[in-house]
Design an enzyme around this catalytic site. Structure first.
Site, mmCIF file in Angstrom:
data_model
loop_
_atom_site.group_PDB
_atom_site.id
_atom_site.type_symbol
_atom_site.label_atom_id
_atom_site.label_comp_id
_atom_site.label_asym_id
_atom_site.label_seq_id
_atom_site.Cartn_x
_atom_site.Cartn_y
_atom_site.Cartn_z
ATOM 1 N N ASP A 288 30.263 -98.907 35.034
ATOM 2 C CA ASP A 288 29.297 -100.013 34.922
ATOM 3 C C ASP A 288 28.591 -100.315 36.237
ATOM 4 O O ASP A 288 28.192 -101.460 36.496
ATOM 5 C CB ASP A 288 29.978 -101.295 34.404
ATOM 6 N N GLU A 289 28.404 -99.316 37.051
ATOM 7 C CA GLU A 289 27.766 -99.514 38.359
ATOM 8 C C GLU A 289 26.251 -99.656 38.235
ATOM 9 O O GLU A 289 25.573 -99.997 39.218
ATOM 10 C CB GLU A 289 28.080 -98.331 39.288
ATOM 11 N N LYS B 117 24.598 -96.968 36.412
ATOM 12 C CA LYS B 117 24.195 -95.546 36.382
ATOM 13 C C LYS B 117 22.989 -95.325 35.482
ATOM 14 O O LYS B 117 22.066 -94.586 35.826
ATOM 15 C CB LYS B 117 25.363 -94.668 35.877
ATOM 16 N N GLY C 20 28.648 -97.352 28.147
ATOM 17 C CA GLY C 20 27.549 -98.213 27.723
ATOM 18 C C GLY C 20 26.583 -98.273 28.884
ATOM 19 O O GLY C 20 26.901 -98.842 29.921
ATOM 20 N N HIS C 21 25.462 -97.621 28.754
ATOM 21 C CA HIS C 21 24.480 -97.563 29.844
ATOM 22 C C HIS C 21 23.250 -98.375 29.439
ATOM 23 O O HIS C 21 22.638 -98.099 28.408
ATOM 24 C CB HIS C 21 24.096 -96.106 30.148
ATOM 25 N N THR C 22 22.928 -99.357 30.247
ATOM 26 C CA THR C 22 21.838 -100.270 29.912
ATOM 27 C C THR C 22 20.590 -99.913 30.712
ATOM 28 O O THR C 22 20.674 -99.748 31.926
ATOM 29 C CB THR C 22 22.228 -101.722 30.282
ATOM 30 N N GLN D 98 31.475 -93.511 32.951
ATOM 31 C CA GLN D 98 32.665 -94.120 33.570
ATOM 32 C C GLN D 98 32.504 -94.115 35.096
ATOM 33 O O GLN D 98 31.398 -94.243 35.573
ATOM 34 C CB GLN D 98 33.946 -93.376 33.133
ATOM 35 N N THR E 143 40.445 -93.274 32.149
ATOM 36 C CA THR E 143 39.995 -92.674 30.898
ATOM 37 C C THR E 143 40.556 -91.256 30.844
ATOM 38 O O THR E 143 41.299 -90.835 31.738
ATOM 39 C CB THR E 143 38.452 -92.727 30.786
ATOM 40 N N ARG F 125 33.647 -107.311 26.451
ATOM 41 C CA ARG F 125 34.729 -107.974 27.199
ATOM 42 C C ARG F 125 34.218 -108.462 28.557
ATOM 43 O O ARG F 125 33.448 -107.758 29.214
ATOM 44 C CB ARG F 125 35.872 -106.983 27.471
ATOM 45 N N VAL G 178 17.596 -104.500 43.089
ATOM 46 C CA VAL G 178 17.579 -105.965 43.220
ATOM 47 C C VAL G 178 17.274 -106.647 41.884
ATOM 48 O O VAL G 178 16.890 -107.804 41.836
ATOM 49 C CB VAL G 178 16.552 -106.399 44.299
#
Ligand code: GDP
Ligand code: IMO
Ligand code: MG
Length: 434
Positions: free
Chosen positions: A13-14, A16, A40-42, A225, A240, A308, A419
């Site tokens: 969740d960095e 990516k 989950g990539h947003t 991940q 994982t 979560r 940013v």
């Protein structure tokens, strides 16, 4: 040497997905190499928010071919649903633009049930998995009893038989644990329909990639991940079941190391983790709440896949240094710098104290890690909203110092920081100025 490997340098969740999306405008191919729909990539684009689980973030670029590599595990039903949701958002999904490796493995309903059964049986020691069946699917892969996406090209009766055999075997384990068993024919039904629909997308992705690389195409390998969740290099067993580190990109796509030009690590400007396992800089209280956000914004720290709340803490330089080393990173990118605005003081964990000894790298065992007390270096924060900054000079002095210090402590250049979640909310060319 046109391959860039992009890796999550922390616990996932960095950011990516958003970084791949930004870089993909100069790429020909974006390829995922590990994990499945635990990811989950947003990507935020002009008020539209896309959530990608199996499909590479390159799909939002018209001229990019997206590949789901052999290192992945794929849930055919959920993949189709993901395709449909993207289509509803106006994204074109065609076999010319999206390739599914014939050597990726399939996540079956049995794997999902077994994932849950195992978590229940672990009680308080549970991993905190995403319950997507990831561990059991990789277990079948390495146990040489998995079903591959290429098997969806077989006659449908043979595919059905393989699926139901797997489900029957899982039922025995579920029954032993007093869990509800599955009806094999019913559980397999939606998979058969999905198999027929996915057939046109299934190809030999490694050969496709080799030919593309020989023709000079630019490829981004999109990590899922993060380094600290790696099956070998993470805090085992709180990891994982795949290899999200740089080496995993090669085996997970079937490409050779000599094609690789850059290994870019993406790190959040602070730490987050979902699920169980050690996290030495974890905070609770007001700073944690500040970092997590309330949940009102889509970028607040609540899981893209499971919803979560993510555990939050100060940036852990000890872990980041380790990420630099096990991936052989050539550069680092820091995301979510804007979230640090408003904190008077910022802390960096520059080392741990374990049983009275100072350590610059993570210890070998989780027991030692549990006893690790972070040694913090304190830096001044800043109050300004930096989400509109587009050049290094526009950032407040304290933000510039933070970036420079992280780069110095990790001994790695930081070229770009983000940013805000939108494609253009970036400050590039940082390295020349720190
Ligand atoms: P991934 O799994 O590494 O792709 O990351 P996720 O998408 O799970 O989580 C990162 C979240 O942070 C997403 O909601 C992004 O839209 C958001 N994000 C990424 N970069 C930035 C940033 O610089 N600022 C803010 N505020 N949000 C960001
Ligand atoms: P992206 O690609 C954050 C975590 C889970 C759990 C552990 C094992 O969005 O960064 P699994 O379901 O894989 O067996 O769960 O790994 N995890 C992630 N955490 N981001 C992810 O993906 C993750 N994928 C798995 O929370 O702790
Ligand atoms: Mg994510």
């Amino acid at each position: 040497m046109p391959v860039t490997i992009l890796i999550g340098a922390q616990w996932g969740d960095e950011g990516k997905g958003r970084v791949v999306d930004w870089m993909a405008s100069s790429a020909d191919i974006v390829a995922r190499f590990a994990g499945g729909d635990n990811a989950g990539h947003t990507v935020a684009l002009d008020k539209d928010v896309y959530k990608l689980h199996h499909i590479p973030s390159g799909i939002l670029h018209e001229n990019v071919v997206s590949i789901m590599g052999n290192g992945m595990v794929v849930n055919p039903v959920n993949l189709l649903r993901e395709m449909d949701l993207l289509r509803e958002q106006g994204v074109e999904i065609r076999p010319e633009r999206l390739i599914l490796s014939s050597r990726a493995h399939i996540i079956t309903p049995a794997h999902i049930a077994l994932d849950e059964a195992r978590e229940v049986s672990l009680g308080d020691a549970k991993i905190g998995t995403t319950l997507r069946g990831i561990g059991p699917a990789y277990l079948d892969k390495t146990g040489r009893s998995g079903i591959r996406t290429g098997d969806m090209l077989l006659d449908i009766e043979t595919f059905a038989e393989r699926l139901t055999d797997g489900i029957e075997a899982a039922n025995e384990v579920l029954a032993q644990q007093g869990m509800e068993t599955l009806n094999p024919a019913e559980a397999a039904e939606s998979y058969l329909e999905a198999a027929l629909k996915l057939r046109p997308f299934i190809k030999d992705a490694s050969t496709y990639l080799y030919q593309a690389l020989r023709a000079g195409k630019n490829v981004i390998c999109e990590g899922a991940q993060g380094t600290l969740l790696d099956i070998d290099h993470g805090s085992y067993p709180y990891v994982t079941s795949s290899s999200p580190t740089a080496g995993g990109a090669l085996t997970g796509l079937g490409i050779g190391p000599l094609f690789v030009e850059r290994v870019l690590g993406v790190a959040k400007a602070f730490s987050t983790r979902v699920g169980g396992g050690p996290m030495p800089t974890e905070l609770d209280g007001t700073v944690a709440q500040h970092l997590r956000g309330s949940g009102a914004n889509f970028w607040d720290e609540f899981g893209t896949t499971t919803g979560r709340p993510r555990r939050c803490g100060w940036l852990d330089i000890v872990m980041l240094r380790y990420g630099v080393s096990v991936n052989g990173l050539s550069e680092l990118m820091l995301t979510k710098m804007d979230v640090l605005s408003g904190l008077d003081e910022l802390k960096l964990a520059v080392a741990y104290e374990i049983d009275g000894e100072r350590s610059e790298y993570p210890p070998v065992t989780n027991e030692q890690l549990d006893r690790a007390v972070p040694i913090y270096e304190c830096l001044s924060g800043w109050r300004e909203d930096i989400s509109g900054c587009r050049s290094f000079d526009e950032l407040p002095a304290a933000a510039r110092r933070y970036i420079a210090r992280v780069s110095e402590l990790c001994e790695i250049p930081i070229n770009t920081v983000s940013v805000g979640p939108e494609r253009e909310q970036l400050v590039a060319n940082v390295v020349k100025q720190v």
